[in-house]
Write a protein that holds these residues in place. Structure first.
Motif, PDB file in Angstrom:
ATOM      1  N   ILE A 137      36.664  51.013  40.675  1.00 44.35           N
ATOM      2  CA  ILE A 137      37.447  52.067  41.320  1.00 44.35           C
ATOM      3  C   ILE A 137      37.103  53.440  40.770  1.00 44.35           C
ATOM      4  N   VAL A 138      37.043  53.581  39.453  1.00 43.85           N
ATOM      5  CA  VAL A 138      36.811  54.875  38.803  1.00 43.85           C
ATOM      6  C   VAL A 138      35.703  54.716  37.772  1.00 43.85           C
ATOM      7  N   SER A 139      34.809  55.698  37.702  1.00 40.88           N
ATOM      8  CA  SER A 139      33.747  55.649  36.703  1.00 40.88           C
ATOM      9  C   SER A 139      33.237  57.048  36.412  1.00 40.88           C
ATOM     10  N   SER A 140      32.746  57.228  35.202  1.00 35.85           N
ATOM     11  CA  SER A 140      32.049  58.475  34.894  1.00 35.85           C
ATOM     12  C   SER A 140      30.672  58.147  34.319  1.00 35.85           C
ATOM     13  N   LEU A 141      30.240  56.915  34.517  1.00 32.81           N
ATOM     14  CA  LEU A 141      28.942  56.479  34.030  1.00 32.81           C
ATOM     15  C   LEU A 141      27.857  56.786  35.056  1.00 32.81           C
ATOM     16  N   SER A 142      26.611  56.644  34.641  1.00 36.84           N
ATOM     17  CA  SER A 142      25.516  56.776  35.596  1.00 36.84           C
ATOM     18  C   SER A 142      25.591  55.596  36.556  1.00 36.84           C
ATOM     19  N   GLY A 143      24.917  55.684  37.679  1.00 39.89           N
ATOM     20  CA  GLY A 143      24.963  54.626  38.677  1.00 39.89           C
ATOM     21  C   GLY A 143      24.542  53.277  38.130  1.00 39.89           C
ATOM     22  N   ALA A 144      23.470  53.251  37.351  1.00 33.01           N
ATOM     23  CA  ALA A 144      22.978  51.981  36.800  1.00 33.01           C
ATOM     24  C   ALA A 144      23.971  51.402  35.799  1.00 33.01           C
ATOM     25  N   ASP A 145      24.510  52.242  34.914  1.00 35.50           N
ATOM     26  CA  ASP A 145      25.469  51.772  33.911  1.00 35.50           C
ATOM     27  C   ASP A 145      26.763  51.300  34.561  1.00 35.50           C
ATOM     28  N   GLN A 146      27.241  52.041  35.572  1.00 32.62           N
ATOM     29  CA  GLN A 146      28.477  51.676  36.257  1.00 32.62           C
ATOM     30  C   GLN A 146      28.288  50.350  36.996  1.00 32.62           C
ATOM     31  N   SER A 147      27.160  50.172  37.622  1.00 29.50           N
ATOM     32  CA  SER A 147      26.866  48.939  38.342  1.00 29.50           C
ATOM     33  C   SER A 147      26.825  47.752  37.383  1.00 29.50           C
ATOM     34  N   GLU A 148      26.228  47.966  36.225  1.00 32.91           N
ATOM     35  CA  GLU A 148      26.142  46.914  35.211  1.00 32.91           C
ATOM     36  C   GLU A 148      27.530  46.545  34.685  1.00 32.91           C
ATOM     37  N   GLU A 149      28.359  47.551  34.418  1.00 32.44           N
ATOM     38  CA  GLU A 149      29.708  47.293  33.916  1.00 32.44           C
ATOM     39  C   GLU A 149      30.569  46.609  34.981  1.00 32.44           C
ATOM     40  N   ALA A 150      30.477  47.072  36.214  1.00 32.23           N
ATOM     41  CA  ALA A 150      31.276  46.499  37.293  1.00 32.23           C
ATOM     42  C   ALA A 150      30.915  45.033  37.541  1.00 32.23           C
ATOM     43  N   ALA A 151      29.665  44.670  37.336  1.00 33.78           N
ATOM     44  CA  ALA A 151      29.233  43.295  37.556  1.00 33.78           C
ATOM     45  C   ALA A 151      29.933  42.319  36.607  1.00 33.78           C
ATOM     46  N   ALA A 152      30.436  42.821  35.485  1.00 26.79           N
ATOM     47  CA  ALA A 152      31.093  41.963  34.504  1.00 26.79           C
ATOM     48  C   ALA A 152      32.549  41.654  34.860  1.00 26.79           C
ATOM     49  N   TYR A 153      33.114  42.307  35.875  1.00 29.01           N
ATOM     50  CA  TYR A 153      34.529  42.152  36.202  1.00 29.01           C
ATOM     51  C   TYR A 153      34.715  41.760  37.661  1.00 29.01           C
ATOM     52  N   HIS A 154      35.811  41.034  37.921  1.00 32.79           N
ATOM     53  CA  HIS A 154      36.159  40.660  39.287  1.00 32.79           C
ATOM     54  C   HIS A 154      36.582  41.891  40.076  1.00 32.79           C
ATOM     55  N   LEU A 155      36.424  41.825  41.377  1.00 36.17           N
ATOM     56  CA  LEU A 155      36.874  42.910  42.245  1.00 36.17           C
ATOM     57  C   LEU A 155      38.392  43.011  42.206  1.00 36.17           C
ATOM     58  N   PRO A 156      38.933  44.223  42.227  1.00 39.07           N
ATOM     59  CA  PRO A 156      40.389  44.373  42.249  1.00 39.07           C
ATOM     60  C   PRO A 156      40.955  43.953  43.601  1.00 39.07           C
ATOM     61  N   THR A 157      42.235  43.551  43.586  1.00 39.28           N
ATOM     62  CA  THR A 157      42.948  43.228  44.810  1.00 39.28           C
ATOM     63  C   THR A 157      44.180  44.116  44.882  1.00 39.28           C
ATOM     64  N   LEU A 158      44.836  44.134  46.015  1.00 36.25           N
ATOM     65  CA  LEU A 158      46.056  44.917  46.166  1.00 36.25           C
ATOM     66  C   LEU A 158      47.255  43.988  46.147  1.00 36.25           C
ATOM     67  N   PRO A 159      48.372  44.419  45.561  1.00 40.01           N
ATOM     68  CA  PRO A 159      49.534  43.540  45.462  1.00 40.01           C
ATOM     69  C   PRO A 159      50.131  43.143  46.807  1.00 40.01           C
ATOM     70  N   GLY A 160      50.001  43.965  47.826  1.00 45.60           N
ATOM     71  CA  GLY A 160      50.599  43.668  49.123  1.00 45.60           C
ATOM     72  C   GLY A 160      51.958  44.322  49.257  1.00 45.60           C
ATOM     73  N   PRO A 161      52.522  44.291  50.460  1.00 44.06           N
ATOM     74  CA  PRO A 161      53.792  44.990  50.693  1.00 44.06           C
ATOM     75  C   PRO A 161      54.917  44.420  49.835  1.00 44.06           C
ATOM     76  N   ARG A 162      55.779  45.312  49.393  1.00 40.83           N
ATOM     77  CA  ARG A 162      56.943  44.899  48.601  1.00 40.83           C
ATOM     78  C   ARG A 162      58.029  44.410  49.540  1.00 40.83           C
ATOM     79  N   THR A 163      58.612  43.283  49.196  1.00 38.89           N
ATOM     80  CA  THR A 163      59.668  42.712  50.034  1.00 38.89           C
ATOM     81  C   THR A 163      61.046  42.958  49.455  1.00 38.89           C
ATOM     82  N   GLY A 164      61.126  43.354  48.204  1.00 39.60           N
ATOM     83  CA  GLY A 164      62.413  43.572  47.571  1.00 39.60           C
ATOM     84  C   GLY A 164      62.911  42.348  46.835  1.00 39.60           C
ATOM     85  N   THR A 165      62.375  41.177  47.154  1.00 32.80           N
ATOM     86  CA  THR A 165      62.802  39.946  46.482  1.00 32.80           C
ATOM     87  C   THR A 165      61.924  39.599  45.296  1.00 32.80           C
ATOM     88  N   ASP A 166      60.772  40.235  45.199  1.00 30.18           N
ATOM     89  CA  ASP A 166      59.834  39.883  44.139  1.00 30.18           C
ATOM     90  C   ASP A 166      59.797  40.927  43.027  1.00 30.18           C
TER      91      ASP A 166
END
Length: 158
Positions: free
Chosen positions: A126-155
């Protein structure tokens, strides 16, 4: 004093013809680098727009916590919920709950754990201040982020 002139060669890629470009030194020196008021980085338009969406389940306070920790990722390696709460004027408990939720969705990564204090940093997807190659290398080590989804008020405690 005569003006000094710098020469650069430019190649027309279509014809292969070489052109010489001459620039006076005072003109070259008057160019400025980007002026963002300090260190700057880049972020994924698509992922931030998805986070801003009403269906994302991410509140305004959660976005504030995300961007604070995202900036602190590159200033000091991340931030704890307490540091974020003090800066943003939120309660530590609310900020801790928000940070845990963002970490559960891989929007935050756990940078460091010292006793009961957890230091969070923003996902390099999502956010980086690295060079393209370094950012790509770092991102490859982590899973893609997901979104929590709409809040229902019960959770709320989930």
């Amino acid at each position: 004093m005569p003006k000094q002139v710098r020469s650069r060669e430019l190649v027309n890629t279509g014809t292969g013809e070489v052109h010489e470009l001459q620039e006076p030194d005072d003109e070259v020196d008057s160019r400025r680098a980007y002026s963002f008021g300090g260190r700057h980085g880049q972020f994924s338009f698509e992922r931030v727009l998805a986070m801003l969406s009403g269906e994302s389940g991410i509140t305004g306070d959660a976005l504030r916590v995300f961007f604070y920790c995202g900036i602190m990722t590159y200033k000091q390696g991340g931030a704890s919920a307490k540091e974020a709460a003090e800066h943003l004027g939120l309660t530590v408990q609310a900020t801790r709950r928000i940070a845990k939720s963002l970490a559960a969705n891989k929007i935050f990564l756990v940078a460091e754990v010292t006793g009961r204090t957890i230091k969070y940093r923003a996902s390099p997807h999502i956010v980086s201040s690295l060079s393209g190659a370094d950012q790509s290398e770092e991102a490859a080590a982590y899973h893609l982020p997901t979104l929590p989804g709409p809040r229902t008020g019960t959770d709320r405690k989930a």
